[in-house]
Design an enzyme around this catalytic site. Structure first.
Site, mmCIF file in Angstrom:
data_model
loop_
_atom_site.group_PDB
_atom_site.id
_atom_site.type_symbol
_atom_site.label_atom_id
_atom_site.label_comp_id
_atom_site.label_asym_id
_atom_site.label_seq_id
_atom_site.Cartn_x
_atom_site.Cartn_y
_atom_site.Cartn_z
ATOM 1 N N ASN A 1 4.380 8.381 0.783
ATOM 2 C CA ASN A 1 5.473 7.731 0.048
ATOM 3 C C ASN A 1 6.295 8.760 -0.721
ATOM 4 O O ASN A 1 7.528 8.693 -0.733
ATOM 5 C CB ASN A 1 4.934 6.660 -0.908
ATOM 6 C CG ASN A 1 4.700 5.353 -0.192
ATOM 7 O OD1 ASN A 1 5.640 4.635 0.113
ATOM 8 N ND2 ASN A 1 3.438 5.063 0.119
ATOM 9 N N HIS B 1 2.431 -1.515 -4.391
ATOM 10 C CA HIS B 1 1.085 -1.999 -4.074
ATOM 11 C C HIS B 1 1.077 -2.460 -2.613
ATOM 12 O O HIS B 1 1.997 -3.168 -2.193
ATOM 13 C CB HIS B 1 0.715 -3.158 -5.008
ATOM 14 C CG HIS B 1 -0.698 -3.595 -4.821
ATOM 15 N ND1 HIS B 1 -1.773 -2.907 -5.368
ATOM 16 C CD2 HIS B 1 -1.227 -4.625 -4.119
ATOM 17 C CE1 HIS B 1 -2.891 -3.503 -5.009
ATOM 18 N NE2 HIS B 1 -2.594 -4.546 -4.251
HETATM 19 C C1 GAR Z 1 0.108 3.389 -0.471
HETATM 20 O O1 GAR Z 1 -0.118 2.497 0.575
HETATM 21 C C2 GAR Z 1 0.253 2.645 -1.794
HETATM 22 O O2 GAR Z 1 0.793 1.362 -1.660
HETATM 23 C C3 GAR Z 1 -1.190 2.558 -2.246
HETATM 24 O O3 GAR Z 1 -1.734 3.810 -1.918
HETATM 25 C C4 GAR Z 1 -1.114 4.284 -0.707
HETATM 26 C C5 GAR Z 1 -0.746 5.732 -0.909
HETATM 27 O O4 GAR Z 1 -0.319 6.292 0.293
HETATM 28 N N1 GAR Z 1 -1.269 2.267 -3.650
HETATM 29 C C6 GAR Z 1 -2.222 1.515 -4.174
HETATM 30 O O5 GAR Z 1 -3.140 1.036 -3.520
HETATM 31 C C7 GAR Z 1 -2.095 1.262 -5.686
HETATM 32 N N2 GAR Z 1 -2.925 0.179 -6.089
HETATM 33 P P1 GAR Z 1 0.447 7.682 0.326
HETATM 34 O O6 GAR Z 1 -0.389 8.698 -0.475
HETATM 35 O O7 GAR Z 1 0.479 8.043 1.768
HETATM 36 O O8 GAR Z 1 1.804 7.492 -0.267
#
Ligand code: GAR
Length: 189
Positions: free
Chosen positions: A14, A103
């Site tokens: 992200n 989320h």
């Molecule tokens: C994402 O899917 C985000 O929505 C989630 O962690 C992932 C991080 O991915 N966040 C949560 O679960 C917060 N409660 P990334 O490191 O590839 O961006």
């Protein structure tokens, strides 16, 4: 040009999508990345992109010092992108209306303490949900409870495993998160 601070604990896909979006966009730049995990992939992205980063550690971390460091970057928004700590209340109060989170499910379902990353997708599949999605919301002092800015949905296929669902969710996240950030920054200015 406004300033975005990203908080992240993991791989940082992200964060990468947000950085890429604002490279082509004069509204803002990612000016700082904060992580609680010294081995997080997001720090490799920070190094590669030449973006300053801070590593915070639960044992030694001081809220007042972190607040001063964050203020130095004059953030238009603080963006949580896979950040696995609850944001300390002092920070939430210092930046009212300026902290948002993503989320990987349709809150209020599948939220709260312990519900992050793969745990969320496993719970959604175990509950035989037909649909999941993403929620982008303001951060307040309670886990996953701030006002919702946007939700987007996707199907959960009968034979999905958590990785397959995660990649469908990631596609939604990478599309919508940068756009919501841009919209908020533009309405602030
Ligand atoms: C994402 O899917 C985000 O929505 C989630 O962690 C992932 C991080 O991915 N966040 C949560 O679960 C917060 N409660 P990334 O490191 O590839 O961006």
């Amino acid at each position: 040009m406004q300033s975005i601070i990203i908080f992240a604990s993991g791989t940082g896909t992200n964060a990468a999508a947000i950085i890429a979006h604002f490279k082509k966009n004069p509204v803002a730049r990612v000016s700082l990345i904060v992580s609680n995990n010294p081995n997080a992939g997001v720090l490799d992205i920070a190094r590669r992109e030449d973006i300053p980063f801070l590593i915070i550690d639960r044992a030694t971390f001081r809220e007042t010092l972190l607040i001063e460091q964050l203020k130095d970057y004059k953030p238009g928004l603080i963006v949580l992108a896979g950040f696995m700590w609850k944001v300390p209340e002092a920070i939430v109060h210092e930046f009212p209306g300026k902290i948002i989170n993503i989320h990987p499910a349709l809150l209020p379902a599948f939220g709260g303490k312990g519900m992050y990353g793969h745990h969320v997708h496993e719970a959604v599949i175990a509950a035989r949900e037909k649909e999941s999605g993403i929620t982008i919301h303001y951060v307040n002092e309670f886990y996953d409870e701030g006002n919702i800015l946007l939700q987007a949905r996707c199907r959960v296929e009968a034979n999905d495993n958590p990785d397959e669902l995660a990649s469908r969710i990631h596609r939604l996240e990478h599309f919508y998160y940068p756009r919501v950030i841009e919209y908020l920054l533009q309405s602030n200015s």
